[in-house]
Design an enzyme around this catalytic site. Structure first.
Site, short mmCIF file in Angstrom:
data_model
loop_
_atom_site.label_atom_id
_atom_site.label_comp_id
_atom_site.label_asym_id
_atom_site.label_seq_id
_atom_site.Cartn_x
_atom_site.Cartn_y
_atom_site.Cartn_z
N ALA A 13 0.89 -1.25 0.11
CA ALA A 13 0.01 -0.08 -0.03
C ALA A 13 1.05 1.16 -0.18
CB ALA A 13 -0.92 0.03 1.14
N VAL A 16 3.10 3.36 -5.13
CA VAL A 16 2.74 2.96 -6.18
C VAL A 16 1.44 2.08 -6.03
CG1 VAL A 16 3.20 1.19 -8.13
CG2 VAL A 16 4.93 2.61 -7.30
N ARG A 42 0.56 1.95 8.51
CA ARG A 42 0.24 2.41 7.12
C ARG A 42 -1.14 2.05 6.65
NH1 ARG A 42 4.70 2.19 2.32
NH2 ARG A 42 4.61 4.33 1.89
N THR A 96 17.52 -0.75 -3.77
CA THR A 96 18.95 -1.19 -4.32
C THR A 96 19.51 -1.98 -3.22
OG1 THR A 96 19.13 0.69 -5.70
CG2 THR A 96 21.00 -0.58 -5.22
N GLU A 168 5.39 10.82 -9.06
CA GLU A 168 4.88 11.46 -7.97
C GLU A 168 4.50 12.88 -8.06
OE1 GLU A 168 7.21 10.03 -4.36
OE2 GLU A 168 7.53 8.24 -5.37
N LEU A 224 12.65 0.06 -17.26
CA LEU A 224 14.03 0.43 -16.81
C LEU A 224 14.52 1.39 -18.15
CD1 LEU A 224 15.86 -2.80 -15.87
CD2 LEU A 224 14.62 -1.14 -14.64
N ASN A 227 12.83 5.22 -17.72
CA ASN A 227 13.60 5.89 -16.85
C ASN A 227 14.76 6.38 -17.07
OD1 ASN A 227 11.28 6.29 -15.05
ND2 ASN A 227 11.59 4.40 -13.84
N CYS A 279 13.17 6.26 -8.33
CA CYS A 279 13.09 5.26 -9.43
C CYS A 279 14.44 5.66 -10.24
CB CYS A 279 11.86 5.59 -10.38
SG CYS A 279 10.50 4.86 -9.66
N PHE A 341 11.97 15.34 -2.90
CA PHE A 341 12.94 15.09 -4.15
C PHE A 341 12.08 15.89 -5.45
CE2 PHE A 341 10.73 12.35 -7.31
CZ PHE A 341 9.86 11.84 -6.43
C1 UDX Z 1 9.76 8.99 -12.61
C2 UDX Z 1 9.21 8.78 -13.81
O1 UDX Z 1 8.81 10.23 -14.48
C3 UDX Z 1 8.05 8.04 -13.72
O2 UDX Z 1 7.49 7.75 -15.28
C4 UDX Z 1 8.45 6.59 -13.33
O3 UDX Z 1 7.09 5.82 -13.05
C5 UDX Z 1 8.82 6.79 -11.96
O4 UDX Z 1 10.06 7.87 -12.01
P1 UDX Z 1 9.28 10.49 -10.34
O5 UDX Z 1 10.50 10.01 -9.80
O6 UDX Z 1 8.05 10.32 -9.42
O7 UDX Z 1 8.69 9.63 -11.64
O8 UDX Z 1 9.28 11.89 -10.61
P2 UDX Z 1 9.81 12.74 -11.88
O9 UDX Z 1 8.78 13.78 -12.40
O10 UDX Z 1 10.17 12.03 -13.15
O11 UDX Z 1 10.94 13.55 -11.45
C6 UDX Z 1 12.28 12.76 -10.94
C7 UDX Z 1 13.47 13.71 -10.64
O12 UDX Z 1 13.87 14.54 -11.75
C8 UDX Z 1 13.09 14.81 -9.64
O13 UDX Z 1 13.98 14.99 -8.65
C9 UDX Z 1 12.92 16.12 -10.46
O14 UDX Z 1 13.16 17.42 -9.80
C10 UDX Z 1 14.15 16.07 -11.57
N1 UDX Z 1 13.87 16.80 -12.84
C11 UDX Z 1 12.52 16.45 -13.30
C12 UDX Z 1 14.72 17.45 -13.21
O15 UDX Z 1 15.54 17.73 -12.76
N2 UDX Z 1 14.62 18.20 -14.40
C13 UDX Z 1 13.47 17.95 -15.06
O16 UDX Z 1 13.40 18.64 -16.18
C14 UDX Z 1 12.48 17.04 -14.75
P1 ADP Z 2 6.82 2.06 -3.93
O1 ADP Z 2 7.11 3.37 -4.29
O2 ADP Z 2 7.43 0.94 -4.92
O3 ADP Z 2 5.09 1.84 -3.77
P2 ADP Z 2 6.82 1.67 -1.07
O4 ADP Z 2 7.75 1.58 -0.09
O5 ADP Z 2 6.11 3.11 -0.91
O6 ADP Z 2 7.17 1.50 -2.46
O7 ADP Z 2 5.60 0.87 -0.76
C1 ADP Z 2 5.83 -0.64 -0.72
C2 ADP Z 2 5.06 -1.28 0.50
O8 ADP Z 2 4.82 -2.78 0.35
C3 ADP Z 2 5.23 -0.95 1.96
O9 ADP Z 2 4.16 -0.25 2.65
C4 ADP Z 2 5.43 -2.45 2.32
O10 ADP Z 2 5.24 -2.36 4.02
C5 ADP Z 2 4.97 -3.44 1.62
N1 ADP Z 2 5.25 -4.67 1.68
C6 ADP Z 2 6.51 -5.22 1.34
N2 ADP Z 2 6.60 -6.47 1.55
C7 ADP Z 2 5.17 -6.97 1.62
C8 ADP Z 2 4.81 -8.27 1.69
N3 ADP Z 2 5.41 -9.38 1.53
N4 ADP Z 2 3.38 -8.34 2.15
C9 ADP Z 2 2.77 -7.20 2.13
N5 ADP Z 2 3.11 -5.83 2.19
C10 ADP Z 2 4.17 -5.80 1.80
#
Ligand code: UDX
Ligand code: ADP
Length: 471
Positions: A13, A16, A42, A96, A168, A224, A227, A279, A341
């Site tokens: 939850a 994503v 959570r 990671t 996000e 991958l 991104n 990501c 971020f």
């Molecule tokens: C990213 C991808 O956009 C998304 O498709 C994927 O599913 C997850 O990773 P996110 O990390 O949530 O999404 O945000 P994003 O808007 O991509 O920004 C990532 C970082 O890049 C931020 O720190 C942002 O400030 C930075 N950024 C973005 C820049 O520095 N310059 C830009 O022009 C755009």
């Molecule tokens: P993301 O950004 O990929 O959504 P988060 O860390 O925000 O990652 O969310 C992942 C969630 O998955 C966490 O809330 C964590 O507690 C939950 N989780 C991890 N392993 C399990 C599991 N085996 N069963 C149920 N929930 C889990």
């Protein structure tokens, strides 16, 4: 008979699973969606009577208000939700790896594996299992192995890859109107049928032509790749910003001019203090690790450079701050506006602000932080992790957390904008400027130039810095 999805379980939850499955529930009132997590706090937050959901995301509360208790449920009863579901999203965290083989590069698949094992142990009927977390290529394959080796007779599992592309801060808008939905499956009859069942769920609100169906590994690699290429654009523009600063060219003008080429396009070309988020770095490192395991060292080196440029951009900015403050910041006072971020999120994973503040603290500066969404608790936790050898007590002597931008900026020698929160554009810079500290003997012009240098470098020229010198 073709499978029709009636009950969905989402394991995880988080950032994503939460928004994605809440939107599925909204758009598919005929499907029951249960989001489960092992983390009780959570789940309780998702269920809180006043809708104090655990993640800040514009529009999210509205969606939860409309569906919770109707066809959207949050629970810690993982087994029950698995038992009942026809389709299960695995949406757990994949950080990671911190130790062992591939430490610092490979994804830690522990959570994916234990969620998968749980599905195999509990399920008494056939399921479609969907890999939603960003994972390295061929994870679906190992999920399949685990499920098949542990399943009961008569239960079959079809594995799909359905990576999430939401960003996000704009998650709900992205989910309502995705550029594309990508579904990967085995190219067998059963695989294609499972793929169709999931595609039918999305077809409730996503136009058919935006639902792409591909092979399992193509789907995993596409996430991958997307991104890595997005991050590469930012590293490219950031590399150019270093040239601009050395030559007097303006990076915003360069970016604007370059982005006018329709083949390049204007989006995602904003120079910054470095990209953050859960990501980009993780996925590129996954790609590097994959390339190395496939004996493609040149490919690995190519993508690794995108991350190295990002590290360089962050440290280059710290150095600009030190240089601008006459080569030492020891004992000086720095305000950092923004800790998340990016704007419109409370997420701090890999935030550039953390690296900057760590650098400032190692130079023994005093730092005052303001962020509209990030909790104090989260800031202390991130700073302790960033400075593992410094006790929190010591960090707290150097760092103050405040509750408004103006308060943060009072009596500081420098102000850093680390997150592009909209409210920072509306700050009354004239007032801020009037309340800043000036160095002894520093003339108005020198002072103004210095303040502008630091501000200018931390955010593009969106901010109007045409304040007057005052007296
Ligand atoms: C990213 C991808 O956009 C998304 O498709 C994927 O599913 C997850 O990773 P996110 O990390 O949530 O999404 O945000 P994003 O808007 O991509 O920004 C990532 C970082 O890049 C931020 O720190 C942002 O400030 C930075 N950024 C973005 C820049 O520095 N310059 C830009 O022009 C755009
Ligand atoms: P993301 O950004 O990929 O959504 P988060 O860390 O925000 O990652 O969310 C992942 C969630 O998955 C966490 O809330 C964590 O507690 C939950 N989780 C991890 N392993 C399990 C599991 N085996 N069963 C149920 N929930 C889990």
């Amino acid at each position: 008979a073709p499978v029709q999805v009636k009950k969905i379980c989402c394991i995880g939850a988080g950032y994503v699973g939460g928004p994605t499955c809440a939107v599925i529930a909204l758009k598919c009132p005929h499907i029951q969606v249960t989001i489960v997590d092992l983390n009780k706090a959570r789940v309780d937050a998702w269920n809180s009577p006043d809708f104090a959901v655990p993640i800040y995301e514009p529009g999210l509360v509205d969606v939860v208000k409309q569906c919770r208790g109707r066809n959207l449920f949050f629970s810690t009863d993982v087994d029950k939700a698995i038992l009942e579901a026809d389709l299960i999203f695995v949406s757990v965290n994949t950080p990671t790896k911190k130790s062992g083989v591939g430490a610092g590069f490979a994804a830690d698949l522990n959570y994916v594996e234990s969620a998968t094992r749980r599905i195999a142990a509990v399920a008494t009927s056939s399921k479609i299992v969907v890999e939603k977390s960003t994972v390295p290529c061929r994870t679906a394959e190992s999920m399949r192995t685990i499920l098949e080796a542990n399943s009961r007779p008569g239960t079959r599992f079809d594995i799909l890859s359905n990576p999430e592309f939401l960003a996000e801060g704009t998650a709900i808008a992205d989910l309502f109107k995705p550029d594309r939905v990508l579904i990967g499956s085995l190219q067998t009859t059963e695989g294609k049928e499972a793929c169709r069942a999931l595609a039918d769920v999305y077809a409730n609100w996503v136009p058919q032509e935006r639902i792409l169906t591909v092979g399992l590994w193509s789907s995993e690699l596409s996430k991958l790749a997307a991104n890595a290429m997005l991050a590469q654009r930012i590293s490219s523009i950031n590399a150019l910003s270093a040239i601009c600063e050395a030559t007097g060219a303006n990076i915003d003008e360069v970016s604007h001019a370059v982005g006018f080429d329709s083949r390049i396009g204007p989006k995602f070309l904003r120079a910054s203090v470095g990209f953050g988020g859960s990501c980009f770095q993780k996925d590129i490192l996954n790609l590097v690790y994959l390339s190395e395991s496939l004996h493609l060292p040149q490919v690995a080196a190519y993508w690794r450079q995108v991350v190295e440029m990002n590290e360089y951009q962050k440290s280059r900015f710290s150095k600009t701050v030190v240089d601008t403050l006459f080569n030492t910041i020891t004992g000086k006072h720095i305000a950092v506006l923004g800790f998340a971020f990016k704007a419109d999120t409370g997420d701090t994973r890999e935030s550039a602000a953390i690296s900057l503040i760590r650098d400032f603290l190692s130079e023994r500066a005093f730092v005052t932080i303001y962020d509209p969404q990030v909790s104090e608790e989260q800031i202390w936790q991130d700073l302790s992790e960033a400075c593992p050898t410094t006790p929190l007590e010591t960090i707290k002597k150097q760092v103050t957390i405040v509750h408004s931008a103006l308060e943060a900026c009072t009596q500081k020698e420098a102000i850093i904008i680390a997150t592009e929160w909209k409210e920072f554009l509306e700050i009354d810079w004239q007032t801020v400027y009037a309340n800043m500290n000036r160095f002894q003997g520093e003339g108005h012009w020198a002072w103004r130039a210095r303040v502008k240098t630091v501000l200018r470098h931390s955010l593009s020229s969106d901010i109007d810095l045409n304040f007057n010198i005052g007296h």
